[in-house]
Design a protein around this motif. Structure first.
Motif, PDB file in Angstrom:
ATOM      1  N   SER A  93     -38.790 -40.135   3.859  1.00 58.40           N
ATOM      2  CA  SER A  93     -37.704 -39.245   4.274  1.00 58.40           C
ATOM      3  C   SER A  93     -37.652 -37.976   3.435  1.00 58.40           C
ATOM      4  N   SER A  94     -38.310 -37.985   2.262  1.00 59.11           N
ATOM      5  CA  SER A  94     -38.336 -36.796   1.395  1.00 59.11           C
ATOM      6  C   SER A  94     -39.532 -36.922   0.451  1.00 59.11           C
ATOM      7  N   MET A  95     -39.851 -35.793  -0.177  1.00 59.72           N
ATOM      8  CA  MET A  95     -41.035 -35.774  -1.031  1.00 59.72           C
ATOM      9  C   MET A  95     -40.857 -34.764  -2.165  1.00 59.72           C
ATOM     10  N   GLY A 132     -36.818 -45.267   2.064  1.00 62.48           N
ATOM     11  CA  GLY A 132     -35.606 -46.076   1.928  1.00 62.48           C
ATOM     12  C   GLY A 132     -34.860 -45.654   0.691  1.00 62.48           C
ATOM     13  N   ASN A 133     -34.516 -46.620  -0.147  1.00 58.74           N
ATOM     14  CA  ASN A 133     -33.843 -46.320  -1.415  1.00 58.74           C
ATOM     15  C   ASN A 133     -34.813 -46.364  -2.598  1.00 58.74           C
ATOM     16  N   THR A 134     -36.092 -46.342  -2.306  1.00 58.04           N
ATOM     17  CA  THR A 134     -37.109 -46.432  -3.357  1.00 58.04           C
ATOM     18  C   THR A 134     -37.994 -45.188  -3.317  1.00 58.04           C
ATOM     19  N   VAL A 135     -38.351 -44.736  -4.496  1.00 56.34           N
ATOM     20  CA  VAL A 135     -39.306 -43.639  -4.621  1.00 56.34           C
ATOM     21  C   VAL A 135     -40.629 -44.240  -5.060  1.00 56.34           C
ATOM     22  N   LYS A 136     -41.631 -44.094  -4.190  1.00 55.57           N
ATOM     23  CA  LYS A 136     -42.958 -44.583  -4.523  1.00 55.57           C
ATOM     24  C   LYS A 136     -43.778 -43.421  -5.099  1.00 55.57           C
ATOM     25  N   VAL A 137     -44.351 -43.686  -6.269  1.00 56.70           N
ATOM     26  CA  VAL A 137     -45.178 -42.674  -6.936  1.00 56.70           C
ATOM     27  C   VAL A 137     -46.629 -42.953  -6.571  1.00 56.70           C
ATOM     28  N   VAL A 138     -47.234 -41.995  -5.860  1.00 51.78           N
ATOM     29  CA  VAL A 138     -48.594 -42.151  -5.370  1.00 51.78           C
ATOM     30  C   VAL A 138     -49.497 -41.155  -6.090  1.00 51.78           C
ATOM     31  N   PHE A 192     -33.000 -46.972  -8.069  1.00 51.76           N
ATOM     32  CA  PHE A 192     -31.840 -46.185  -8.471  1.00 51.76           C
ATOM     33  C   PHE A 192     -30.603 -47.073  -8.557  1.00 51.76           C
ATOM     34  N   ASP A 193     -29.774 -46.768  -9.521  1.00 52.21           N
ATOM     35  CA  ASP A 193     -28.511 -47.507  -9.743  1.00 52.21           C
ATOM     36  C   ASP A 193     -27.405 -46.807  -8.952  1.00 52.21           C
ATOM     37  N   GLN A 194     -27.236 -47.256  -7.672  1.00 50.84           N
ATOM     38  CA  GLN A 194     -26.263 -46.598  -6.811  1.00 50.84           C
ATOM     39  C   GLN A 194     -24.933 -47.360  -6.827  1.00 50.84           C
ATOM     40  N   THR A 195     -23.887 -46.626  -6.457  1.00 49.23           N
ATOM     41  CA  THR A 195     -22.570 -47.259  -6.322  1.00 49.23           C
ATOM     42  C   THR A 195     -22.527 -48.034  -5.007  1.00 49.23           C
ATOM     43  N   SER A 196     -21.577 -48.895  -4.926  1.00 47.87           N
ATOM     44  CA  SER A 196     -21.497 -49.766  -3.741  1.00 47.87           C
ATOM     45  C   SER A 196     -21.265 -48.957  -2.468  1.00 47.87           C
ATOM     46  N   GLU A 197     -20.472 -47.892  -2.568  1.00 51.58           N
ATOM     47  CA  GLU A 197     -20.199 -47.129  -1.369  1.00 51.58           C
ATOM     48  C   GLU A 197     -21.375 -46.251  -0.959  1.00 51.58           C
ATOM     49  N   SER A 198     -22.342 -46.000  -1.886  1.00 51.53           N
ATOM     50  CA  SER A 198     -23.485 -45.153  -1.563  1.00 51.53           C
ATOM     51  C   SER A 198     -24.689 -45.943  -1.084  1.00 51.53           C
ATOM     52  N   VAL A 199     -24.640 -47.248  -1.299  1.00 55.43           N
ATOM     53  CA  VAL A 199     -25.809 -48.048  -0.955  1.00 55.43           C
ATOM     54  C   VAL A 199     -26.050 -48.046   0.543  1.00 55.43           C
ATOM     55  N   SER A 200     -24.976 -48.007   1.285  1.00 59.17           N
ATOM     56  CA  SER A 200     -25.133 -48.099   2.738  1.00 59.17           C
ATOM     57  C   SER A 200     -25.949 -46.932   3.293  1.00 59.17           C
ATOM     58  N   ARG A 201     -25.729 -45.745   2.778  1.00 58.08           N
ATOM     59  CA  ARG A 201     -26.480 -44.591   3.261  1.00 58.08           C
ATOM     60  C   ARG A 201     -27.805 -44.421   2.496  1.00 58.08           C
ATOM     61  N   GLY A 202     -27.810 -44.827   1.215  1.00 54.21           N
ATOM     62  CA  GLY A 202     -29.020 -44.755   0.426  1.00 54.21           C
ATOM     63  C   GLY A 202     -29.248 -43.374  -0.170  1.00 54.21           C
ATOM     64  N   ILE A 203     -30.447 -43.199  -0.729  1.00 52.33           N
ATOM     65  CA  ILE A 203     -30.822 -41.918  -1.339  1.00 52.33           C
ATOM     66  C   ILE A 203     -31.075 -40.917  -0.222  1.00 52.33           C
ATOM     67  N   ILE A 204     -30.431 -39.769  -0.361  1.00 53.32           N
ATOM     68  CA  ILE A 204     -30.520 -38.767   0.696  1.00 53.32           C
ATOM     69  C   ILE A 204     -31.831 -37.984   0.607  1.00 53.32           C
ATOM     70  N   GLY A 205     -32.161 -37.534  -0.584  1.00 49.88           N
ATOM     71  CA  GLY A 205     -33.356 -36.695  -0.687  1.00 49.88           C
ATOM     72  C   GLY A 205     -33.801 -36.485  -2.126  1.00 49.88           C
ATOM     73  N   LEU A 206     -34.927 -35.749  -2.243  1.00 50.63           N
ATOM     74  CA  LEU A 206     -35.503 -35.384  -3.542  1.00 50.63           C
ATOM     75  C   LEU A 206     -35.616 -33.877  -3.624  1.00 50.63           C
ATOM     76  N   CYS A 207     -35.526 -33.383  -4.829  1.00 57.03           N
ATOM     77  CA  CYS A 207     -35.814 -31.962  -5.067  1.00 57.03           C
ATOM     78  C   CYS A 207     -36.438 -31.832  -6.455  1.00 57.03           C
ATOM     79  N   SER A 208     -37.082 -30.701  -6.695  1.00 61.32           N
ATOM     80  CA  SER A 208     -37.787 -30.510  -7.972  1.00 61.32           C
ATOM     81  C   SER A 208     -37.372 -29.203  -8.612  1.00 61.32           C
ATOM     82  N   ASP A 209     -37.435 -29.222  -9.947  1.00 56.91           N
ATOM     83  CA  ASP A 209     -37.199 -28.015 -10.737  1.00 56.91           C
ATOM     84  C   ASP A 209     -38.536 -27.652 -11.359  1.00 56.91           C
ATOM     85  N   ALA A 210     -39.271 -26.728 -10.710  1.00 54.76           N
ATOM     86  CA  ALA A 210     -40.617 -26.393 -11.175  1.00 54.76           C
ATOM     87  C   ALA A 210     -40.595 -25.739 -12.549  1.00 54.76           C
ATOM     88  N   THR A 211     -39.556 -24.996 -12.860  1.00 51.73           N
ATOM     89  CA  THR A 211     -39.475 -24.313 -14.156  1.00 51.73           C
ATOM     90  C   THR A 211     -39.285 -25.300 -15.289  1.00 51.73           C
TER      91      THR A 211
END
Length: 987
Positions: A291-293, A305-311, A324-343
């Motif tokens: 869902s994100s990269m 899903g809620n896991t980030v696989k490092v390939v 990830f250690d999510q709260t109970s109310e966030s588990v249902s939706r899961g991790i939304i996305g990833l972003c990077s700070d190149a600097t």
């Protein structure tokens, strides 16, 4: 990968990051700045660099519910673009880190911006420069904002899809400065395609060009709702990209300096393209699309899903899975996305409430293993961190080459191994299979890789390599006898290689061992070559002489580093081998002592030579004598001996006549030994030379006697040389005359005429009576009439001249006698007031102290005195005192001694009435008169004021040394003013 160490770690950054402003819908990061968009239209900004955060409400003035669709931040964390979507449509806002109120971009109203590409090379905190925006309706726009203007500079339309309208899902841009302007590279993705745009000029011009040409794109099957495009940035430059597509992760390297042409005519800057299929991530199960990269240097972070696989990007293997250690109310939706700070080099994950930080811990530490497993050895070596890792890479390369029987290549790799395999183990591998060439290659490469401090090991390995070279050379000779003459043969090639090896290793090879090795294999030429490298010139010269190559031997001897003693050692062999080249070399060599070359020159001279052949030794000796001005008697004697042996004695006579020492003080005129020269010339019967040597030794009688045997003219010339001794000269001429008279065989009268003519050549030295005894007794006197008469006339003239001289002498004696008589009657007139030149008293006044002068008889009432022709007069005592004071000490003592003797004798001088001496014979003078005469000569020979005595006084100082004390008594010495007392005198 090392299981004990995690490459990526997850930490909870902030649990309730939305701060009650709804739930998190999107996120962006840059330069330690995080921007969160919420479902209620708020932007929450966290600046971890300064520890500050604030919130911006973008829903103000908009009806209904508003949600942040996307938020974007530049790599510096200063510029932000946010898209708000609500029931009233969509709006795009721009805000700056220093602004408190955002700016709506009215020209973009109603457009949903999905992607933003920043100009990373030119963007600054004050200006965005060119920014490309991609919308969901397939349009590209350019925007630029300056912070000080508080509004956008411009918004330009750039591009729009016409054939297949699709939404732009993500954008990336890179620029490069060229000679003719700025080149832009823009990469854009849609759900199914990846587009590439490039050109030089402005962005507007670049995209306008695509109106006339096709757009370059890559289309992959399948769709993905969240298509993403990432550039990995290293040192502010994108080095590789990854596209999260429906078919898999399409990735590759980026080379923005490449100018390769793609099939459709567009420039393509993508290299090493690959596609990571999603099936590799599910391990046999049904493939699940991420869902994100996010992209790091060597890995992909894929949100499934809620896991980030490092390939791992290289081997396409999953190395880690991040939870990830999510709260109970966030588990249902899961991790939304990833972003990077190149600097900052960080990655972030977020759900609807929390933000997690993903840190990288040395992700390249095991990449060498990855590349090694893939047999990409160059990349593996580039990623090795220590020598042990490099050894493992070299070992694998070496074993692979060894297994494929590429032994030379294997040897090169084995030579680079330093730790994990011993030297002995490697060499045994090649010895076991009898691969001598590979073993030699290994040894050579090993020497190259060893440190300079390992001198002992380098020497041993180099010696072993030398023996392997020699063995190879001999084997090649045994295999092919014609290899020596074939320049292109392997034998000639290995000889060149071996010589290059000797040249490179001459400083590490043991000299004695290597020479013995070369000698044992019979490699004489290589032995000479190595000896030359080691400056063992004696061996080199000896070899060339044996080969008959005198010129090469002389070239070696002329090198500056060659000891001069070798010139003398090899001179006999060289001059016999090639006399001309040897002598030319001697004359060209400085500081050469010809005396030490005499044995070689004598050896050459002892050999027979043709009459017309140039005698090289004579040429060299003449060079030494005339050009170098050599004064060594041995050199001169040798040259003289060689001249004496020549048939023509002209060179010998010229040599004897040369005065080589002329101009030197107290030095000989010639440097050869005259006695040796005389013996040699007598032995060789060089009579003219003997005559010259006799004359040079002042043995004139012997010279004339020998010359009479050779040539009468030569004898006469020798007799004429004597000038200072007339008796000897006459004797020599008599010898010549006797020879002339005895040798004449004509008529008697003719012989006499020749004898008389010979007398004239003597310039009167000989008379007729001198040569008469040489004639026979029966010769008639009539034959000598003219000569005798001429001689008598000469005698008569001499008698007349003697008479005249006697008369002149008698007349002179009479004149002298008369002068003496007149001198006795000479007188002088003295004025009555005449003063003494010393005491200034009157001469004719009686004075008590002068009445009884010592040694003088009183003349009436006057004291003795002297009067000089110049007019000066002195009392006798004053004159004696003046002269003794001014003359030297010896003369003064002599005068005082005479005065003392006169006083002791007490004799009375005979004087006439006026005080002058009475003339008498010298024999009748008394002792007192003789003493007085001597005293007169001593003090009155000249006036002390007008003669030499006064002239000599000019050089005397005014103050004599004995008067120094008197002078010092007159010095005015300074006194201490402080101790002086002032006396006041009453007026």
């Amino acid at each position: 990968m090392d299981p004990g160490r995690q490459v990526f770690t997850v930490d909870l950054l902030e649990r309730y990051a939305a701060k009650g402003r709804g739930i998190i819908t999107c996120m962006a990061a840059g330069n330690d700045v995080i921007l969160l968009g919420t479902s209620k239209g708020w932007i929450i900004r966290h600046d971890f660099g300064v520890g500050d955060s604030y919130e911006i409400d973008l829903s103000v003035g908009r009806p209904g519910e508003q949600s942040i669709h996307r938020v974007f931040v530049d790599p510096g964390g200063s510029h932000c673009i946010a898209v708000v979507v609500g029931s009233g449509g969509s709006d795009t806002f721009y805000t700056h880190a220093k602004w408190t109120k955002p700016r709506v971009l009215s020209k973009l109203k109603g457009l949903v911006v999905n992607a933003v590409a920043w100009n990373r090379q030119q963007i600054t905190e004050a200006s965005t420069k060119e920014v490309v925006l991609g919308t969901d309706n397939g349009q590209l726009h350019e925007i630029a904002v300056d912070e000080k203007d508080k509004k956008e500079k411009y918004i330009k339309f750039l591009f729009e899809f016409t054939e297949l309208p699709e939404a732009f899902m993500d954008l990336q841009m890179e620029t490069a400065s060229m000679i003719n302007g700025t080149r832009y590279y823009v990469m854009a993705v849609t759900p199914t395609r990846l587009y590439s745009f490039t050109g030089i000029g402005s962005l507007e011009a670049v995209f306008a060009s695509y109106l006339e040409r096709a757009v370059h794109f890559m289309e992959l099957p399948g769709e993905i709702p969240n298509s993403e495009l990432y550039f990995y940035i290293k040192q502010r430059r994108a080095v590789h990209f990854a596209w999260l597509s429906g078919a898999g992760i399409y990735h590759g390297g980026l080379n923005f300096g490449a100018q390769h042409s793609s099939p459709n005519g567009d420039e393509n800057f993508v290299e090493n393209k690959a596609l990571l299929d999603y099936s590799k991530l599910s391990e046999g199960a049904e493939a699940v699309k991420p869902s994100s990269m996010a992209v790091s240097e060597f890995h992909f972070l894929l949100l499934i899903g809620n896991t980030v696989k490092v390939v791992n990007r290289i081997c396409e293997q999953i190395i880690e899975e991040l939870q990830f250690d999510q709260t109970s109310e966030s588990v249902s939706r899961g991790i939304i996305g990833l972003c990077s700070d190149a600097t900052a080099g960080l990655f972030y994950a977020y759900d609807q409430n929390s933000v997690f930080q993903v840190s990288v811990n040395d992700e390249g530490r095991d990449m060498w293993k990855v590349y090694l497993d893939m047999k990409e050895y160059a990349a593996a070596l580039a990623n090795c961190r220590d020598p042990l890792q490099r050894d493992q890479v070299y070992l694998l390369q070496a074993e692979a080459a060894f297994a494929s029987k590429d032994y030379l290549r294997a040897a090169s790799f084995f030579a680079k191994i330093n730790y994990i395999l011993s030297f002995e183990e490697i060499t045994l591998k090649f010895i076991t299979i009898s691969e001598q060439d590979a073993l030699r290659t290994f040894l050579l490469r090993k020497v190259d890789n060893l440190a300079k401090d390992d001198k002992c090991q380098i020497t041993m390995i180099s010696t072993w390599a030398s023996e392997l070279y020699l063995d190879k050379i001999n084997r090649l000779l045994l295999e092919d006898d014609t290899a020596v003459d074939n320049r292109n043969s392997e034998y000639q090639s290995i000889i060149k290689e071996f010589r290059a090896f000797l040249s490179d290793c001459k400083d590490v090879l043991d000299e004695a061992t290597t020479m013995r090795l070369l000698e044992s294999y019979g490699r004489v030429e290589e032995l000479v070559y190595f000896a030359s490298l080691k400056e063992q010139y004696e061996i080199v010269v000896h070899y060339y002489i044996q080969q008959g190559e005198a010129k090469k031997a002389l070239e070696v001897l002329q090198r500056p580093a060659v000891p001069i003693d070798l010139q003398y050692k090899f001179a006999p062999d060289l001059i016999m081998l090639d006399a001309y080249e040897t002598v030319e070399s001697w004359m060209a060599t400085k500081n050469l002592n010809p005396r030490k070359l005499i044995p070689a020159m004598m050896r050459y001279s002892s050999e027979p030579h043709a009459k017309n052949e140039t005698h090289e030794v004579i040429k060299y000796l003449e060079y030494c004598v005339h050009r170098l001005h050599n004064e060594d008697p041995g050199v001169h004697n040798l040259l003289l001996s060689l001249y004496a042996k020549k048939e023509d004695d002209s060179a010998l006579l010229r040599f004897l006549q040369c005065k080589f020492g002329k101009g030197q003080e107290n030095g000989p005129e010639s440097f050869h030994d005259p006695k040796y020269a005389l013996r040699l010339c007598l032995k060789e019967k060089r009579m003219r030379a003997c005559v010259h040597i006799f004359s040079m030794m002042s043995m004139h009688e012997e010279a004339v006697a020998l010359a009479l045997q050779v040539d009468l003219e030569l004898a006469m010339a020798e007799a004429e040389k004597v000038e200072d001794d007339q008796d000897l000269r006459k004797k020599l001429w008599l010898m010549v005359a006797k020879h002339v008279i005895k040798q004449e065989k004509g008529a008697k009268r003719e012989n006499i005429r020749k004898a008389i003519a010979f007398l004239k050549e003597t310039d009167g030295l000989l008379k007729i009576e001198d040569i008469l005894p040489f004639f026979p007794d029966f010769a008639l006197i009539d034959d000598f009439k003219e000569a005798i008469c001429s001689s008598l006339e000469d005698y008569n003239k001499q008698i007349e001249e003697l008479k005249q001289e006697m008369n002149d002498a008698t007349h002179g004696a009479d004149n002298i006698r008369n002068d003496i008589s007149a001198l006795a009657q000479r007188y002088a007139v003295i004025d009555r007031d005449e003063e003494c030149g010393v005491c200034r008293r009157k001469i004719l006044t009686v004075s008590r102290e002068y009445q009884m002068a010592r040694g003088y008889t009183s003349i009436g009432p006057m004291a003795p005195f002297y009067v000089f022709p110049c007019g000066h007069a002195f009392h006798a005592q004053c004159l004696i005192a003046q002269v003794t004071r001014c003359t030297n000490e010896t003369q003064a003592e002599y005068i005082l001694d005479l005065q003392k003797q006169l006083t002791l004798l007490g004799g009375e001088a005979r004087k006439d009435s006026n005080g002058s001496l009475i003339e008498d014979s010298i024999t009748s003078m008394t002792p007192a008169d003789k003493l007085r005469s001597q005293l007169d000569d001593a003090i009155a020979s000249e006036c002390p004021y007008c003669g030499d005595l006064m002239i000599r006084e000019i050089s005397l100082p005014f103050v004599l040394p004995e008067e120094a004390r008197q002078v010092t008594s007159w010095e005015i010495k300074p006194h201490n003013l402080g101790n002086q007392r002032t006396l006041s005198l009453p007026l």
